[in-house]
Scaffold this motif. Sequence first.
Motif, PDB file in Angstrom:
ATOM      1  N   MET A   1      36.912  54.693  51.966  1.00  0.00           N
ATOM      2  CA  MET A   1      37.584  53.318  52.784  1.00  0.00           C
ATOM      3  C   MET A   1      36.304  52.205  53.249  1.00  0.00           C
ATOM      4  O   MET A   1      35.308  53.010  53.965  1.00  0.00           O
ATOM      5  N   LEU A   2      36.493  51.177  52.782  1.00  0.00           N
ATOM      6  CA  LEU A   2      35.550  49.531  53.178  1.00  0.00           C
ATOM      7  C   LEU A   2      36.232  48.941  54.004  1.00  0.00           C
ATOM      8  O   LEU A   2      37.227  48.999  53.883  1.00  0.00           O
ATOM      9  N   LYS A   3      35.470  49.024  55.043  1.00  0.00           N
ATOM     10  CA  LYS A   3      36.198  47.418  56.062  1.00  0.00           C
ATOM     11  C   LYS A   3      35.381  46.709  55.867  1.00  0.00           C
ATOM     12  O   LYS A   3      34.518  46.183  55.888  1.00  0.00           O
ATOM     13  N   ILE A   4      36.730  45.229  55.885  1.00  0.00           N
ATOM     14  CA  ILE A   4      36.362  43.589  55.713  1.00  0.00           C
ATOM     15  C   ILE A   4      37.083  42.780  55.989  1.00  0.00           C
ATOM     16  O   ILE A   4      38.170  43.381  56.378  1.00  0.00           O
ATOM     17  N   PHE A   5      36.579  41.857  57.295  1.00  0.00           N
ATOM     18  CA  PHE A   5      37.024  41.405  57.969  1.00  0.00           C
ATOM     19  C   PHE A   5      38.272  42.270  59.717  1.00  0.00           C
ATOM     20  O   PHE A   5      39.049  41.794  59.103  1.00  0.00           O
ATOM     21  N   LYS A   6      37.537  43.564  59.385  1.00  0.00           N
ATOM     22  CA  LYS A   6      38.677  44.408  60.110  1.00  0.00           C
ATOM     23  C   LYS A   6      39.541  45.175  59.592  1.00  0.00           C
ATOM     24  O   LYS A   6      40.278  45.644  60.272  1.00  0.00           O
ATOM     25  N   HIS A   7      39.592  45.234  58.866  1.00  0.00           N
ATOM     26  CA  HIS A   7      40.530  45.502  57.360  1.00  0.00           C
ATOM     27  C   HIS A   7      40.031  46.077  56.167  1.00  0.00           C
ATOM     28  O   HIS A   7      39.783  45.666  55.672  1.00  0.00           O
ATOM     29  N   SER A  13      40.905  51.019  45.015  1.00  0.00           N
ATOM     30  CA  SER A  13      41.279  49.713  44.717  1.00  0.00           C
ATOM     31  C   SER A  13      39.568  48.421  44.372  1.00  0.00           C
ATOM     32  O   SER A  13      39.953  48.068  43.126  1.00  0.00           O
ATOM     33  N   LEU A  14      39.003  48.918  45.027  1.00  0.00           N
ATOM     34  CA  LEU A  14      37.710  47.699  44.443  1.00  0.00           C
ATOM     35  C   LEU A  14      36.731  48.609  43.779  1.00  0.00           C
ATOM     36  O   LEU A  14      36.428  47.494  42.705  1.00  0.00           O
ATOM     37  N   LEU A  15      36.658  49.718  43.502  1.00  0.00           N
ATOM     38  CA  LEU A  15      35.835  50.352  42.382  1.00  0.00           C
ATOM     39  C   LEU A  15      37.259  49.679  41.058  1.00  0.00           C
ATOM     40  O   LEU A  15      36.534  49.074  39.885  1.00  0.00           O
ATOM     41  N   GLU A  16      38.539  49.790  40.803  1.00  0.00           N
ATOM     42  CA  GLU A  16      39.308  49.112  39.237  1.00  0.00           C
ATOM     43  C   GLU A  16      39.315  47.595  40.316  1.00  0.00           C
ATOM     44  O   GLU A  16      39.299  47.262  38.515  1.00  0.00           O
ATOM     45  N   LEU A  17      39.336  46.624  40.892  1.00  0.00           N
ATOM     46  CA  LEU A  17      39.083  45.195  40.461  1.00  0.00           C
ATOM     47  C   LEU A  17      37.675  44.887  39.913  1.00  0.00           C
ATOM     48  O   LEU A  17      37.717  43.890  39.000  1.00  0.00           O
ATOM     49  N   VAL A  18      36.587  45.661  40.385  1.00  0.00           N
ATOM     50  CA  VAL A  18      35.185  45.395  39.810  1.00  0.00           C
ATOM     51  C   VAL A  18      35.480  45.914  38.394  1.00  0.00           C
ATOM     52  O   VAL A  18      34.256  45.099  37.404  1.00  0.00           O
ATOM     53  N   ALA A  19      35.145  47.504  38.227  1.00  0.00           N
ATOM     54  CA  ALA A  19      35.992  47.628  36.184  1.00  0.00           C
ATOM     55  C   ALA A  19      36.155  46.638  36.222  1.00  0.00           C
ATOM     56  O   ALA A  19      36.099  46.138  34.585  1.00  0.00           O
ATOM     57  N   ASP A  20      37.901  46.185  36.209  1.00  0.00           N
ATOM     58  CA  ASP A  20      38.706  45.030  35.155  1.00  0.00           C
ATOM     59  C   ASP A  20      37.831  44.078  35.005  1.00  0.00           C
ATOM     60  O   ASP A  20      37.561  43.627  33.915  1.00  0.00           O
ATOM     61  N   SER A  21      37.503  43.830  35.791  1.00  0.00           N
ATOM     62  CA  SER A  21      36.464  42.725  36.503  1.00  0.00           C
ATOM     63  C   SER A  21      35.357  42.526  34.936  1.00  0.00           C
ATOM     64  O   SER A  21      35.356  41.774  34.356  1.00  0.00           O
ATOM     65  N   PHE A  59      36.854  33.515  33.640  1.00  0.00           N
ATOM     66  CA  PHE A  59      38.123  34.402  32.910  1.00  0.00           C
ATOM     67  C   PHE A  59      38.714  35.718  33.212  1.00  0.00           C
ATOM     68  O   PHE A  59      39.239  35.761  34.189  1.00  0.00           O
ATOM     69  N   ALA A  60      37.850  36.682  33.700  1.00  0.00           N
ATOM     70  CA  ALA A  60      37.463  37.847  34.140  1.00  0.00           C
ATOM     71  C   ALA A  60      38.047  37.216  35.477  1.00  0.00           C
ATOM     72  O   ALA A  60      38.715  37.610  36.393  1.00  0.00           O
ATOM     73  N   GLY A  61      38.247  36.274  35.801  1.00  0.00           N
ATOM     74  CA  GLY A  61      37.725  36.243  37.749  1.00  0.00           C
ATOM     75  C   GLY A  61      39.668  35.810  37.545  1.00  0.00           C
ATOM     76  O   GLY A  61      40.173  36.663  38.410  1.00  0.00           O
ATOM     77  N   PHE A  62      40.096  35.349  37.109  1.00  0.00           N
ATOM     78  CA  PHE A  62      41.718  34.964  36.531  1.00  0.00           C
ATOM     79  C   PHE A  62      42.541  36.094  35.619  1.00  0.00           C
ATOM     80  O   PHE A  62      43.073  36.443  36.849  1.00  0.00           O
ATOM     81  N   MET A  63      41.638  37.058  35.253  1.00  0.00           N
ATOM     82  CA  MET A  63      42.729  38.239  35.201  1.00  0.00           C
ATOM     83  C   MET A  63      42.377  38.651  36.321  1.00  0.00           C
ATOM     84  O   MET A  63      43.858  39.402  36.587  1.00  0.00           O
ATOM     85  N   ALA A  64      41.685  38.990  37.193  1.00  0.00           N
ATOM     86  CA  ALA A  64      41.418  40.217  38.477  1.00  0.00           C
ATOM     87  C   ALA A  64      42.810  39.205  39.499  1.00  0.00           C
ATOM     88  O   ALA A  64      42.857  40.104  40.018  1.00  0.00           O
ATOM     89  N   LEU A  65      42.708  38.038  39.672  1.00  0.00           N
ATOM     90  CA  LEU A  65      44.024  37.502  40.102  1.00  0.00           C
ATOM     91  C   LEU A  65      45.024  38.279  39.632  1.00  0.00           C
ATOM     92  O   LEU A  65      45.951  38.117  40.559  1.00  0.00           O
ATOM     93  N   LEU A  66      45.618  38.024  38.315  1.00  0.00           N
ATOM     94  CA  LEU A  66      46.386  38.132  38.016  1.00  0.00           C
ATOM     95  C   LEU A  66      46.928  39.802  37.987  1.00  0.00           C
ATOM     96  O   LEU A  66      48.301  39.982  38.255  1.00  0.00           O
ATOM     97  N   TYR A  67      45.864  40.572  37.767  1.00  0.00           N
ATOM     98  CA  TYR A  67      46.227  41.663  37.551  1.00  0.00           C
ATOM     99  C   TYR A  67      46.429  42.564  39.341  1.00  0.00           C
ATOM    100  O   TYR A  67      46.879  43.057  39.859  1.00  0.00           O
ATOM    101  N   SER A  68      45.420  41.326  40.543  1.00  0.00           N
ATOM    102  CA  SER A  68      46.016  41.769  41.800  1.00  0.00           C
ATOM    103  C   SER A  68      47.868  41.410  41.960  1.00  0.00           C
ATOM    104  O   SER A  68      48.504  42.053  43.048  1.00  0.00           O
TER     105      SER A  68
END
Length: 471
Positions: A1-7, A13-21, A59-68
């Motif tokens: 788990m990674l804590k970002i702004f108390k969450h 999830s982060l690794l998959e997002l980075v890999a997809d991008s 395009f990579a950032g846009f696709m990461a948003l769509l995947y989310s």
Amino acid sequence: MLKIFKHHIPMWSLLELVADSLLCFVAVLMAAARLPGGPFDPQRHAFPSPDVLLWAAGFAGFMALLYSFVGLYRQGAIRVSLRALFGRGLVALSMGSCIAYVALQAEGNRDYALLLLVYSVPVMAVGVIAVRSVGYLARRAAVGARRVLIVGTGPEAQSVASDLARDSAARHLLVGFYPTSADASAASLNGIPAPIFPEGLSIDDVVQKHRVDEVIVAVREQRGGGVPMDQLLACRIRGIPVLDLAGFFERAKGEVPTDSLKASWLVYGHGFVQDGVRTAVKRAFDLVMSSVLLLIASPLMLLAALAIKLDSRGPIIYRQERVGLGGRTFMCLKFRSMSVDAEKDGVARWATKNDSRVTRVGAFIRKCRIDELPQLISVLRGEMSLVGPRPERPSFVQQLQSEIPFYDIRHSVKPGVTGWAQVRYSYGASVEDARRKHQFDLYYVKNHSLFLDLLVLVETVSVVLFREGAQ
């Protein structure tokens, strides 16, 4: 788990997002390098040129948003099969490719738009499947799993063990239970495959021998010497995290359990801060986003209003009293989804699955959450926020206050059109469902931030698109 702004965000999830991008970025560069005679031709232009790099990154950032948006990174929420994740990823890739094709044509690259996508999309499609498959196999193999010792053998300890076993991300490996005198019974663990260590063995010895990374104290009543606090302190001094039940559920599941919650934890713990800066930022965010969403959704709202008028008699907009910030009531606006005589006897009732009071159009707009869109007007008025606990009716609030501990805490923030409980828990229509949702609402009130609001809005798109938790 990674804590970002108390969450807490799952590392997978982060690794998959980075890999997809990265895959999307590299796929576009590889495809651009193969295009002959155009603005992306490496023989005629410096490659990779700033324009190509910018386009690939965008395009990579846009696709990461769509995947989310389609829920590829929603670990710990409503469960989705691996096959369904593949399908969602390919749907998002298809949508992104169509939008990219239109954007390239608009920039004057008509001759190269189709070729660029033909070369890059297959690579990205394979990448979506590969990332999900590798991630699934790695989690199943418990790569990097934290070794956990549970202090206690009672119902709370068994509940924690069951939650660890159900975790599809395999982030924890249970090494065993340490019994305490605070447990009424330690005879049976309901078939949980983990040893109970002898009481004569100290917790510190167990931690060292079994390379424990984390200790969870799953005992409801810790007073009276039942829990060996000196041994737990020794673990903390050695750098081993020690969590109580509330801390474990907050980090691992994004909720605060009410059964074992004490007022002292709320008073002395971190969070539950409603400072002026956060309030001002949240209000500005609500004003901007609700205005944009109303503008985008206005054609859909007009169609919904017309369909409701043609489907059944009665008003288009339904006004209902709800409890908001500070316990004050306001009139909540919704598209009418039930018949006008749904509560002709004046008695408030929970909405249920396949409710006979729901009209034909009402069933559709409830599943797609279209009936909630008029609440954006309440956001502009300041009665609601985009994200927050869902407002309840006064009669239900009176009932729930008497049955659910600390229920009034949810009224310390504005109610929301959507919320953390709505994207974490399926649709509920009972006191027990309200109790479980309240635990998610407590987590939101304790840890809410702009980052968490954005995360809820992104996950709401997935809930609406795939009707997760809908009736």
